[in-house]
Structure formats: C-alpha cells, structure tokens
Scaffold this motif. Structure first.
Motif, PDB file in Angstrom:
ATOM      1  N   LEU A  52       0.815  -1.225   0.000  1.00 36.10           N
ATOM      2  CA  LEU A  52       0.000   0.000   0.000  1.00 36.10           C
ATOM      3  C   LEU A  52       0.842   1.266   0.000  1.00 36.10           C
ATOM      4  O   LEU A  52       0.298   2.358  -0.182  1.00 36.10           O
ATOM      5  N   ILE A  53       2.145   1.160   0.199  1.00 42.35           N
ATOM      6  CA  ILE A  53       2.949   2.388   0.075  1.00 42.35           C
ATOM      7  C   ILE A  53       2.879   2.829  -1.388  1.00 42.35           C
ATOM      8  O   ILE A  53       2.760   4.005  -1.700  1.00 42.35           O
ATOM      9  N   ARG A  54       2.918   1.842  -2.267  1.00 42.04           N
ATOM     10  CA  ARG A  54       2.804   2.166  -3.696  1.00 42.04           C
ATOM     11  C   ARG A  54       1.344   2.292  -4.133  1.00 42.04           C
ATOM     12  O   ARG A  54       1.004   3.142  -4.943  1.00 42.04           O
ATOM     13  N   TYR A  55       0.468   1.452  -3.577  1.00 37.15           N
ATOM     14  CA  TYR A  55      -0.872   1.326  -4.141  1.00 37.15           C
ATOM     15  C   TYR A  55      -2.011   1.847  -3.261  1.00 37.15           C
ATOM     16  O   TYR A  55      -3.166   1.660  -3.581  1.00 37.15           O
ATOM     17  N   GLY A  56      -1.684   2.484  -2.124  1.00 37.38           N
ATOM     18  CA  GLY A  56      -2.733   3.018  -1.263  1.00 37.38           C
ATOM     19  C   GLY A  56      -2.463   4.479  -0.928  1.00 37.38           C
ATOM     20  O   GLY A  56      -3.299   5.346  -1.168  1.00 37.38           O
ATOM     21  N   VAL A  57      -1.277   4.732  -0.390  1.00 39.84           N
ATOM     22  CA  VAL A  57      -0.892   6.105  -0.018  1.00 39.84           C
ATOM     23  C   VAL A  57      -1.063   7.006  -1.248  1.00 39.84           C
ATOM     24  O   VAL A  57      -0.682   6.640  -2.358  1.00 39.84           O
ATOM     25  N   ALA A  58      -1.667   8.195  -1.006  1.00 41.48           N
ATOM     26  CA  ALA A  58      -2.037   9.061  -2.132  1.00 41.48           C
ATOM     27  C   ALA A  58      -0.825   9.482  -2.970  1.00 41.48           C
ATOM     28  O   ALA A  58       0.273   9.708  -2.440  1.00 41.48           O
TER      29      ALA A  58
END
Ligand SMILES: Cc1cc2nc3c(=O)[nH]c(=O)nc-3n(C[C@H](O)[C@H](O)[C@H](O)COP(=O)(O)OP(=O)(O)OC[C@H]3O[C@@H](n4cnc5c(N)ncnc54)[C@H](O)[C@@H]3O)c2cc1C
Length: 425
Positions: free
Chosen positions: A46-52
């Motif tokens: 999610l650092i790549r795919y969640g965080v804006a």
C-alpha cells in the motif's frame, strides 16, 4: 536440537510490515537468508498502491527498503502469489520460519437503502485507479459535479483533496495520468462531507485538514454538532483547523466543500442512479436531502474481508494486538495481524515487537534451522523463473520513471503482464 537461528526465512507480502520485519531479522541474523514474496511484480504494497500519489514524502520510506534489497541482504521475489503459485504448506516445508505480512484491505461498504445504486462508489475504487493498481486494473468511475463523501477520516480527506486539486497540484507525483485526465475533464464543484461524529472525535489528522487549506480556489464551510470539551486538546486543535479553513477567502471558488459533522446518510435515492442523499437527522440549519451525482464512501475497512487469505484458510486471522504467533514457525505482522487500522509507523512498531518475539523463540530453542529445508533455492525451478527479483523490478522502475510525463516522477504501468515482460527482458 541445536540453537542455530532459522536459516531460511520467507515473508509473504512486501508492504511496510513485511519490509520492517525483514529489516529487524536481517540485522539480528546476518547469516540467515530472507526472501520477501509478493503477488505483485513490484514491491511495497500500500505504500505504492494506497498512499495518495500527491504524498510522495510518505512514500520516501521505500528508499531504506530499496537499500536492504539492493545490497542483497534480503531477496525480493515478486509475482509469486502464495495460495495460487505455491501453497503455504509447501512453503513451510522449505523455510524454517514463515511470516505472513499480506495486509488486509477491502472497503467497508455503505449499507443504507439505495447503497447499490449506480454512483455509490467505495473510495478504494478511486484509490486503485489513481494509483494504477494492476491485477485487476480498475478504471476510474464517473464522478460528476455534486459529490457526497461519507466519512471524515484520513481516507475521506484524501478523497476531498483529490476532488479539489488541479493538474498543477500533482507536480512531482506519480498519479495515473489517464484517471486524472478523465476526472479533470469534468471535476466536482459541490462536495458535501458527512461525518457521523462531531469534529472533536472525527478521525482526520489535523495535518491532513490543514493541508486542504493550501489548495487554491476552494471555499470551505462546516457545521459542527457538538464542540470539543475543555480537556479534549486534540479535538480543539481539529476544530481550530476547520475554523481556519472556513476563514480562507476565495474570490471565485472552483469548488465548495461543506463538512457536516454529526450527520449520517439514512438512504440514497434516484431512478437507477444516485440523485439524492437523505440524512437521518440533519443538524439544525442543514438540508436533510442533498442532491448528488455520486456518493463516495470512506468509512473504514472490513477487518474480516478474506482478501488473499485463500492461502491460509485453516488459521484464525481475527485481529489481535498481542502475539504474532499463528503456529510453530508461522507468524503474522501488520494489518493482517492488527486489522486494517493505523498508518505506517504503527506497522513499524508492530513489526519490531513481532521480530523480538521471534528472536526470543529462537533464543529459547523453539525456532531453529533445519537441514531439510532448502529455502528459495529448493523451490521448483519454474517458480523461481517466474519470480521477479529486485534487479528485475529495477527495470520496471526505470521504465516507469522514463515514461513519466512532465512534472511527474513516474507513470506506473497498469498492466501486470507488461510489467513481467519488462522484468524478464
Ligand atoms: C487508501 C489508503 C491510504 C493510506 N495513506 C497512508 C498515509 O498517507 N500514511 C501512512 O502512514 N499510512 C497510510 N495508509 C496505511 C498504510 O498503507 C498501512 O498502514 C500499511 O500499508 C499496512 O502495511 P502491511 O504491510 O500490513 O500491508 P500492505 O501494505 O497491504 O502490504 C501487503 C502486501 O502483501 C501482498 N500480498 C497479499 N496477499 C498475498 C499473497 N497471497 N501472496 C503474496 N503476496 C501477497 C500484497 O500484494 C501487498 O504488497 C493508507 C492506507 C490506505 C488503504
């Protein structure tokens, strides 16, 4: 039984939790061989795919993980889905220690009458499109001029920021260009945010609220149901942040964002698609029916969503704060352990605690190296060949940064197969 620490270690998931725990164990056990698997061809969850996309400062944490993978002390093995490509049981036969760090993220869906109308969108669909999530790639839904956002946590604020920003506000980001262009061709101009709780207990971080004030051309107003008490310092800070937003003077606003605190939708109505959102009990002076083209829900995540747990059906994954131990030689960390709450620092802390628990288990002789387990090298040749190494991910990285549009840092590939072509070229 020897007291040799585990030699071959597998971590499932390369999000922050998996990477933090890899870091801790690598520091303690220099001679152990650690492999971090991910179903994606690319690391960092999610650092790549969640965080804006416009929060690159948050994503900068990946640089320390890059160093860990690049110097060879920990192996990245992307494009390997545990449960599909190899079972968890098979993995456990080959590794002394397996740590599950596969996260857990599926939006909690709105459940009032009318929630299944066209135009009711979980925030995850928008986040996936803006972050160019492949496998599967989801196109940005149509949004329209009048939007009701349900929720007032950080993800809801991410949604508001996205709705009111212009193309120029994405300078230096890695937003998916197609999705952004589609939205900016007909952006929202009337946005109502509904928060069940008053400002004093709303979930949004003060810094996130203040950040909204830096976006030019937006008018903010708010209605608050009950003020913070004297001893709720954080609630008062949040109230001050909203008051400061409302004081910003804007001559000709592009968009008006109105926050209604202490209000929930009771139903969504429309002929085939969203037309109105009805409030259960509208605060004094507030409309009880809000015209809307779209309702975006940002009301948290479903902790019990199965996600990619197909690989480990026999275990209980009820969220727990305490021990990370699932079974002998099997542990869990991060969102998979604690449930889908908390930011990256909370996962760093959790990974450190579980790493200590694992080190203690090895110290006591409970966890040891076994000669029977050959680790990554003992996996079937075809599986090793399909996996994407860190060096192969760097090829994808180079292709994405080379393809970046002006003022952007990368254009993420949207197609998993295209990533594999580059990785294996
Ligand atoms: C929309 C959104 C915005 C956020 N913004 C912020 C922010 O600004 N700042 C902040 O600090 N935090 C933010 N967070 C929270 C942060 O992303 C999480 O705290 C953190 O990513 C959880 O880490 P994790 O490693 O447990 O899980 P994840 O990051 O979800 O990583 C799990 C990894 O496991 C992999 N995986 C899953 N199943 C399998 C399988 N079967 N086989 C192989 N691999 C598998 C996945 O591909 C993924 O890479 C945000 C979260 C969301 C959803």
């Amino acid at each position: 039984m020897s007291n040799t620490p585990p030699k071959h270690i597998a971590i499932i998931g390369s999000g922050p939790s998996g990477c933090f725990v890899a870091q801790s164990l690598q520091r303690a056990w220099k001679d152990s061989e650690i492999t971090v698997f991910d179903r994606f061809a690319v690391p960092y969850g999610l650092i790549r795919y969640g965080v804006a996309a416009d929060h690159q400062h948050t994503k900068a944490i990946t640089r320390q993980f890059d160093r860990m993978f690049a110097d060879g002390s920990v192996r990245f093995a992307g494009n390997v889905e545990i449960g599909t490509d190899i079972s968890l049981a098979q993995l456990r036969e080959r590794f002394d220690l397996v740590i599950l760090a596969s996260g857990r993220w599926r939006d909690r869906h709105l459940s009032v009458p009318g929630s299944s109308l066209k135009g009711v969108i979980p925030s995850g669909d928008i986040i996936n499109a803006l972050n160019a999530v492949p496998r599967p790639s989801i196109p940005l839904p149509e949004i329209g001029e009048r939007v009701v956002v349900v929720g007032a946590g950080n993800v809801a604020i991410d949604m508001v920021r996205f709705l009111v920003k212009t193309a120029a506000d994405y300078a230096g980001s890695d937003v998916a260009p197609g999705a952004l262009e589609q939205y900016l061709a007909a952006p929202a101009s009337a946005i109502t945010v509904l928060s069940r709780s008053p400002i004093a207990t709303a979930k949004a971080d003060v810094a996130m609220v203040k950040e909204l004030g830096k976006i030019a051309g937006v008018r903010y107003t708010f209605a608050n149901s009950s003020p913070a008490t004297e001893d709720n310092a954080l609630g008062r800070k949040r109230e001050d942040a909203f008051a400061a937003l409302a004081e910003i003077e804007v001559d000709e606003p592009r968009a008006h964002v109105h926050f209604v605190f202490g209000a929930e939708p009771s139903k969504v109505t429309g002929a085939g698609k969203v037309e109105q959102v009805h409030l259960g009990a509208a605060p004094v002076g507030e409309a009880s029916v809000i015209p809307a083209d779209t309702v975006i829900s940002a009301i948290g995540f479903d902790a019990n969503a199965p996600g990619h747990l197909n690989y480990a059906e026999e275990f209980d994954f009820t969220p727990a704060e305490e021990s990370g131990k699932v079974d002998e030689g099997l542990y869990r960390v991060g969102w998979l352990k604690r449930g889908p709450v908390g930011a990256i620092p909370a996962n760093r802390a959790d990974s450190n605690v579980v790493a200590k628990e694992i080190l203690a288990a090895a110290e006591s002789g409970e966890l040891t190296a076994s000669l029977d387990r050959g680790g990554f090298e003992s996996l079937p040749e075809s599986l090793r060949a399909q996996s994407v190494s860190f060096a192969a991910w760097q090829k994808i990285d180079a292709a994405e940064t080379a393809a970046a549009e002006t003022d952007r840092i990368r254009t993420k590939l949207l197609d998993h197969e295209a990533m594999l072509d580059i990785a294996h070229s």
